[in-house]
Write a protein that holds these residues in place. Structure first.
Motif, PDB file in Angstrom:
ATOM      1  N   PRO A   1       0.810  -1.225   0.000  1.00 37.26           N
ATOM      2  CA  PRO A   1       0.000   0.000   0.000  1.00 37.26           C
ATOM      3  C   PRO A   1       0.843   1.276   0.000  1.00 37.26           C
ATOM      4  O   PRO A   1       0.432   2.288  -0.567  1.00 37.26           O
ATOM      5  N   LEU A   2       2.029   1.231   0.623  1.00 34.52           N
ATOM      6  CA  LEU A   2       2.907   2.404   0.581  1.00 34.52           C
ATOM      7  C   LEU A   2       3.325   2.711  -0.844  1.00 34.52           C
ATOM      8  O   LEU A   2       3.269   3.855  -1.297  1.00 34.52           O
ATOM      9  N   VAL A   3       3.788   1.683  -1.542  1.00 28.81           N
ATOM     10  CA  VAL A   3       4.244   1.870  -2.919  1.00 28.81           C
ATOM     11  C   VAL A   3       3.090   2.317  -3.807  1.00 28.81           C
ATOM     12  O   VAL A   3       3.235   3.216  -4.640  1.00 28.81           O
ATOM     13  N   ALA A   4       1.922   1.693  -3.627  1.00 26.11           N
ATOM     14  CA  ALA A   4       0.766   2.063  -4.447  1.00 26.11           C
ATOM     15  C   ALA A   4       0.389   3.523  -4.235  1.00 26.11           C
ATOM     16  O   ALA A   4       0.028   4.229  -5.194  1.00 26.11           O
ATOM     17  N   SER A   5       0.489   4.008  -3.010  1.00 23.93           N
ATOM     18  CA  SER A   5       0.146   5.401  -2.717  1.00 23.93           C
ATOM     19  C   SER A   5       1.125   6.375  -3.364  1.00 23.93           C
ATOM     20  O   SER A   5       0.762   7.528  -3.651  1.00 23.93           O
ATOM     21  N   LEU A   6       2.357   5.924  -3.589  1.00 31.31           N
ATOM     22  CA  LEU A   6       3.366   6.802  -4.186  1.00 31.31           C
ATOM     23  C   LEU A   6       3.158   7.009  -5.681  1.00 31.31           C
ATOM     24  O   LEU A   6       3.873   7.794  -6.303  1.00 31.31           O
ATOM     25  N   GLN A   7       2.178   6.295  -6.275  1.00 27.75           N
ATOM     26  CA  GLN A   7       1.866   6.533  -7.685  1.00 27.75           C
ATOM     27  C   GLN A   7       1.257   7.922  -7.864  1.00 27.75           C
ATOM     28  O   GLN A   7       1.279   8.483  -8.966  1.00 27.75           O
ATOM     29  N   ASN A   8       0.715   8.475  -6.785  1.00 27.72           N
ATOM     30  CA  ASN A   8       0.124   9.813  -6.827  1.00 27.72           C
ATOM     31  C   ASN A   8       1.078  10.831  -6.215  1.00 27.72           C
ATOM     32  O   ASN A   8       1.781  10.524  -5.265  1.00 27.72           O
ATOM     33  N   GLU A   9       1.082  12.049  -6.772  1.00 27.96           N
ATOM     34  CA  GLU A   9       1.835  13.117  -6.138  1.00 27.96           C
ATOM     35  C   GLU A   9       1.081  13.547  -4.877  1.00 27.96           C
ATOM     36  O   GLU A   9      -0.136  13.703  -4.894  1.00 27.96           O
ATOM     37  N   CYS A  10       1.820  13.689  -3.786  1.00 27.48           N
ATOM     38  CA  CYS A  10       1.204  14.035  -2.499  1.00 27.48           C
ATOM     39  C   CYS A  10       1.675  15.415  -2.071  1.00 27.48           C
ATOM     40  O   CYS A  10       2.645  15.558  -1.315  1.00 27.48           O
ATOM     41  N   VAL A  11       0.998  16.449  -2.599  1.00 25.57           N
ATOM     42  CA  VAL A  11       1.346  17.841  -2.330  1.00 25.57           C
ATOM     43  C   VAL A  11       0.065  18.565  -1.905  1.00 25.57           C
ATOM     44  O   VAL A  11      -1.020  18.293  -2.432  1.00 25.57           O
ATOM     45  N   MET A  12       0.186  19.471  -0.956  1.00 18.87           N
ATOM     46  CA  MET A  12      -0.969  20.211  -0.465  1.00 18.87           C
ATOM     47  C   MET A  12      -1.650  20.975  -1.597  1.00 18.87           C
ATOM     48  O   MET A  12      -0.997  21.699  -2.351  1.00 18.87           O
ATOM     49  N   ASP A  13      -2.975  20.804  -1.709  1.00 22.29           N
ATOM     50  CA  ASP A  13      -3.746  21.551  -2.708  1.00 22.29           C
ATOM     51  C   ASP A  13      -4.125  22.939  -2.205  1.00 22.29           C
ATOM     52  O   ASP A  13      -4.383  23.846  -2.999  1.00 22.29           O
ATOM     53  N   ASP A  14      -4.200  23.100  -0.888  1.00 19.79           N
ATOM     54  CA  ASP A  14      -4.538  24.408  -0.334  1.00 19.79           C
ATOM     55  C   ASP A  14      -3.910  24.528   1.049  1.00 19.79           C
ATOM     56  O   ASP A  14      -3.362  23.565   1.593  1.00 19.79           O
TER      57      ASP A  14
END
Length: 521
Positions: A284-297
């Protein structure tokens, strides 16, 4: 305020607001034995809250220093009867439960537990619910793990209880699964063939700041009901995070090659192969890293002011997680690293794969010699007295150190019988002396890591007990290979040292001459 201890819950802005009758508010923590929960509970207590913990196995709380200072309800979040008991009289509820390592159907189980908790909290008129969710991009195809965390947050936001969902990405602290993956990948691999996600942007946050936001969330306005992003001041690519770790750990920069052939499943197998992180956690850690995790606001800034001194930069958080003293960047002893009390320090309940890699060689034995006689031998070790084992191997190690640019064995020691903190003993330096009991030496030889040797004498029935421990913190792959290379010699060196120290103490106690010391050096 020291960065090592912040937040303790003592800042005025984090103090609990008493109830109308003057009593302390009650906080319920679900997930109190987990990574974040285990660190949040003592800070809630320090801020003036009474704390109740829901635990499937209450016996696990014995591993925590605060285990005897909280109310405990046995049960799980999906147990309606247990939840009805747990929420009784609660002012603020912290939901820190995640099915990180769950198998098929974990998302359904997550939703069922969230709905049970939301219903129980509403029935008990809980004033505030705080949920730690996952940072994710708006829209797009999320990993199953992130989708589940978003869905749980939505259950709480639709409930009758005002909810603040704090959405965090990679949490930096010893014991955090995300940080441990960075740690182990960087330390083991001088070159890393990696999936494309090493180029994805991530906004990590220190565990200190996560705890700060969690504590502060209990005091936001009563009408606040929304999800907000939280993150540290740095936006980095995953590869930059690895190399930032390398710099703080004293390792060379890592060469990282982004390859298109790694699927999430294959990448999780790879992470499991080269690190101690179980595949059930890695996937699940690796799968979550497929998305960029940056604050939208930055809506969080309108609800909660920044912590004193601002949010912690990534590399400072890494340094804290590595056990370095933030005030002056002096590295601690291995013993100090266990008791610093920083939010990032390991807890007894953290999984075995968490924390830095440590190699230990331990020897213990009982002897008829009195503790003071055994201590006299320990205090006189090294220099002219020798090291009580395989002189050839010690001589070779000293010569190798000299060739490598180290100090070798030529420094000797100042006194044959007395020892003080700071003294030099051959290629060791005295780090700790507890007179009559403990001598701890820190290696100053050239090794790919940090090494200590601890010798201890304690009273036992009819004599004393001798304990000997060699501790090694490897630095990178070279450190691990070094330990494996010298491992075959430990039986000769360390076992022989223990046996001869005991034999010398017994001989001197019997009045025999101690001339054998130098012979064994």
């Amino acid at each position: 305020m020291s960065e090592l201890t912040a937040p303790t819950g003592q800042e005025p802005a984090l103090r609990a607001v008493p109830r109308a009758d003057g009593s302390a508010p009650l906080a319920l923590v679900l997930g109190g034995t987990g990574y974040i929960g285990g660190r949040l509970v003592p800070r809630l207590r320090g801020a003036g809250y009474r704390v109740r913990v829901l635990a499937r196995d209450p016996a696990r709380l014995a591993a925590f220093p605060w285990g005897g200072d909280v109310e405990v309800v046995a049960g799980s979040a999906d147990d309606a009867a247990a939840m009805a008991e747990a929420v009784r009289g609660v002012d603020v509820l912290y939901y820190l439960v995640h099915s990180m390592a769950a198998g098929p159907g974990f998302d359904t189980a997550d939703l069922r537990a969230a709905e049970t908790v939301a219903d129980a909290a509403a029935a008990a008129s809980v004033r505030r619910l705080v949920y730690l969710g996952g940072l994710h991009p708006a829209g797009g195809d999320l990993s199953p793990h992130l989708r589940s965390r978003v869905a749980v947050g939505e259950v709480f936001l639709r409930s009758a209880v005002p909810t603040l969902v704090l959405q965090a990405g990679v949490v930096i602290g010893s014991g955090s699964a995300s940080f441990e993956m960075v740690r182990h990948l960087t330390e083991v691999l001088p070159y890393m063939p990696a999936p494309r996600w090493v180029r994805n942007r991530i906004q990590p946050i220190s565990v200190r700041d996560v705890l700060y936001y969690l504590l502060s969330a209990a005091r936001v306005d009563a009408d606040v009901n929304l999800a907000v992003d939280i993150g540290g001041p740095d936006v980095l690519r995953y590869g930059q995070m690895m190399n930032g770790y390398a710099v703080e750990a004293g390792l060379p920069q890592r060469a990282i090659a982004s390859l298109p052939v790694f699927t999430p499943g294959l990448a999780s197998h790879w992470v499991n192969l080269v690190t101690p992180i179980p595949r059930a956690i890695a996937r699940p850690l690796v799968a979550s890293l497929q998305n960029e995790c940056v604050m939208d606001d930055h809506a969080i800034d309108d609800l909660i002011p920044l912590p004193e001194g601002g949010l912690m930069p990534y590399r400072r958080a890494v340094a804290l997680a590595l056990g370095r003293v933030a005030a002056d960047d002096v590295e601690t002893s291995w013993q100090d690293a266990e008791v610093l009390g920083a939010p990032s320090d390991p807890l007894p309940s953290d999984p075995e794969w968490a924390g830095r890699t440590v190699y230990v060689d331990e020897r213990s034995a009982l002897t008829s010699a009195a503790p003071e006689r055994l201590w006299a031998v320990i205090a006189g070790i090294g220099g002219e007295n020798g090291w009580y084992s395989t002189p050839v191997l010690w001589a070779v190690r000293g010569w190798m150190d000299k060739v490598a640019g180290g100090v070798g064995l030529a420094r000797g020691r100042r006194s044959r019988s007395r020892v003080s903190v700071g003294d030099v003993i051959d290629f060791w330096r005295v780090e700790t002396v507890e007179e009559g009991q403990v001598l701890r030496l820190r290696a100053e030889m050239k090794v790919p890591g940090q090494a200590w040797l601890e010798l201890r004498a304690t009273a036992a029935d009819g004599g004393s007990r001798y304990d000997q421990r060699a501790v090694f913190f490897p630095r990178g792959l070279a450190g691990r290979l070094y330990w494996l290379a010298v491992l075959p010699f430990h039986g000769f060196v360390f076992r022989g040292m223990a046996n001869r120290i005991i034999a010398t103490a017994e001989a001197e106690a019997a009045g025999a001459p101690a001339a054998g010391r130098r012979k064994s050096a």
